[in-house]
Scaffold this active site. Structure first.
Site, PDB file in Angstrom:
ATOM      1  N   LEU A 215      22.188  14.121  66.310  1.00 10.42           N
ATOM      2  CA  LEU A 215      22.342  14.830  68.257  1.00 10.42           C
ATOM      3  C   LEU A 215      22.129  15.736  68.990  1.00 10.42           C
ATOM      4  CD1 LEU A 215      26.116  13.410  66.868  1.00 10.42           C
ATOM      5  CD2 LEU A 215      24.578  11.620  68.383  1.00 10.42           C
ATOM      6  N   GLY A 235      24.153  20.064  65.834  1.00 14.13           N
ATOM      7  CA  GLY A 235      23.614  21.758  65.627  1.00 14.13           C
ATOM      8  C   GLY A 235      24.831  23.181  65.657  1.00 14.13           C
ATOM      9  N   ASP A 239      24.600  28.721  72.050  1.00 11.80           N
ATOM     10  CA  ASP A 239      23.141  29.298  72.859  1.00 11.80           C
ATOM     11  C   ASP A 239      23.331  29.934  73.436  1.00 11.80           C
ATOM     12  OD1 ASP A 239      23.153  26.832  73.819  1.00 11.80           O
ATOM     13  OD2 ASP A 239      20.821  26.220  73.219  1.00 11.80           O
ATOM     14  N   ASN A 241      22.282  28.555  76.170  1.00 13.31           N
ATOM     15  CA  ASN A 241      21.813  27.546  76.956  1.00 13.31           C
ATOM     16  C   ASN A 241      19.926  28.544  76.965  1.00 13.31           C
ATOM     17  OD1 ASN A 241      19.953  25.391  78.063  1.00 13.31           O
ATOM     18  ND2 ASN A 241      20.394  27.090  80.028  1.00 13.31           N
ATOM     19  N   LEU A 261      24.386  11.427  72.702  1.00  8.62           N
ATOM     20  CA  LEU A 261      25.349  10.252  72.910  1.00  8.62           C
ATOM     21  C   LEU A 261      25.359   9.528  74.446  1.00  8.62           C
ATOM     22  CD1 LEU A 261      28.428  13.030  71.620  1.00  8.62           C
ATOM     23  CD2 LEU A 261      27.310  10.447  70.976  1.00  8.62           C
ATOM     24  N   LYS A 273      23.852  18.386  80.325  1.00  5.40           N
ATOM     25  CA  LYS A 273      25.324  17.327  79.501  1.00  5.40           C
ATOM     26  C   LYS A 273      25.161  17.972  77.705  1.00  5.40           C
ATOM     27  CE  LYS A 273      22.252  13.772  80.010  1.00  5.40           C
ATOM     28  NZ  LYS A 273      21.846  11.993  79.809  1.00  5.40           N
ATOM     29  N   LEU A 275      27.123  20.010  75.509  1.00  5.37           N
ATOM     30  CA  LEU A 275      28.630  19.953  74.358  1.00  5.37           C
ATOM     31  C   LEU A 275      28.606  20.442  73.647  1.00  5.37           C
ATOM     32  CD1 LEU A 275      29.660  16.496  74.629  1.00  5.37           C
ATOM     33  CD2 LEU A 275      29.802  17.890  77.040  1.00  5.37           C
TER      34      LEU A 275
END
Length: 334
Positions: A215, A235, A239, A241, A261, A273, A275
């Protein structure tokens, strides 16, 4: 001068003795009343003025009565007055105490019935065959602060799965390094966790390749339905980003399935997006229960994400979110 005084004393002694023995025969009875006034009986044996309160209520001679009372009688009278004055207060306290006991009994009954309801609910739990994996192989890409955040997210996943109506087969793979050390130091009870597979092996060593679906929000494929025969991988990476698309690249390199998703089909967000691990996990659990993606998303997504149903006007003033706050606890899965 001394002798007459001594004689006078000798004369008076028999007189006093005679007066005490036969008071009715002595002509000096009025003098006796003056010398020995009647002392009120504290124990209530006197025929008149038994109650000090009654004596004061008589109206006349209140001051005389108070003067003639002993210190003990005055204390007794004061206590009696206080007792009478506090009668209403005592009645109110008794009433409050009865109401408190009633509420406590009711509360115990309610908690007991709630416990029974929970037991009944627990009996209705139907475990899902779907496997949900948190991939912890990104340990070397995180600083300790982020590892601690990941640990908290995993704790949340475990707690939510334990109380879910359709708990999944929960796996924690590639467990070791900083994460394991932090769990040993701050959450020693993890070794007793139930209904979870905590493994040091990589997920590819435990699950067939054709059953794996990673996912990731970067996947071009959108997940429509959950296949409970599959094993979905999240995962385990906080991080900020810094490692965009790393989970998608990993899935492609390993030649396993991947999907995101269907967030964009139902939700409009002010942020990316991306999460957090526990949000993805909870959305999966919610979908297994509700079988509705929209309900699943809005029952889990935090308010800070500024999520609104697709097609509705989004008030940016209410849902504004800085990029730093948005990505502090996010993983690269969705």
């Amino acid at each position: 001068m001394k002798y007459p005084a001594r004689a006078e004393k000798q004369v008076r002694k028999p007189s006093q003795k005679l007066m005490s023995e036969t008071p009715t025969d002595s002509p000096e009875v009025p003098m006796e009343n003056n010398l020995f006034p009647e002392v009120p009986d504290v124990e209530g044996k006197a025929k008149s003025n038994d109650n000090p309160a009654e004596r004061l209520e008589a109206g006349s001679g209140k001051e005389e009565c108070l003067e003639s009372m002993s210190k003990r009688q005055r204390k007794k009278l004061l206590k009696q007055k206080q007792w009478e004055a506090q009668k209403d207060l005592r009645r109110q306290k008794r009433k409050e105490k009865r109401q408190k006991r009633k509420l406590e009994r009711q509360s115990k009954l309610d908690s007991s019935s709630e416990g029974n309801d929970r037991k009944c609910m627990r009996r209705e739990v139907v475990p899902s065959t779907l496997r949900l994996i948190v991939d912890c192989s990104f340990d070397d890409l995180m600083v300790l602060k982020d590892v601690k955040k990941l640990h908290k997210q995993i704790q949340r996943c475990y707690a939510e799965n334990r109380k879910a109506f359709h708990p999944v087969q929960f796996y924690l793979t590639s467990h070791g390094g900083q994460l394991k050390t932090n769990m040993n130091e701050n959450d020693k009870g993890w070794v007793n966790w139930k209904d979870i597979q905590i493994r040091t092996e990589h997920y590819s060593e435990l699950i067939k390749k054709e059953d794996l679906v990673y996912l990731t929000s970067d996947s071009p494929d959108v997940l429509r339905e959950l296949d409970e025969k599959k094993a979905y991988v999240i995962g385990g990476l906080v991080d900020h980003n810094h490692h965009k698309g790393i989970t998608y690249k990993k899935a492609v390199e390993q030649g396993i399935g991947h999907a995101q998703l269907p967030l964009g089909n139902f939700v409009k967000m002010n942020s990316r997006k991306v999460l957090a691990v526990n949000h993805v996990f909870e959305i999966i659990l919610a979908y297994l229960e509700k079988r509705d993606w929209k309900e699943a998303f809005f029952s889990v997504l935090p308010q800070r994400k500024g999520a609104v149903p697709l097609g509705e006007a989004n008030d940016s003033s209410k849902h504004a979110l800085s990029g730093k706050e948005d990505e502090d606890n996010d993983s690269d899965s969705s």
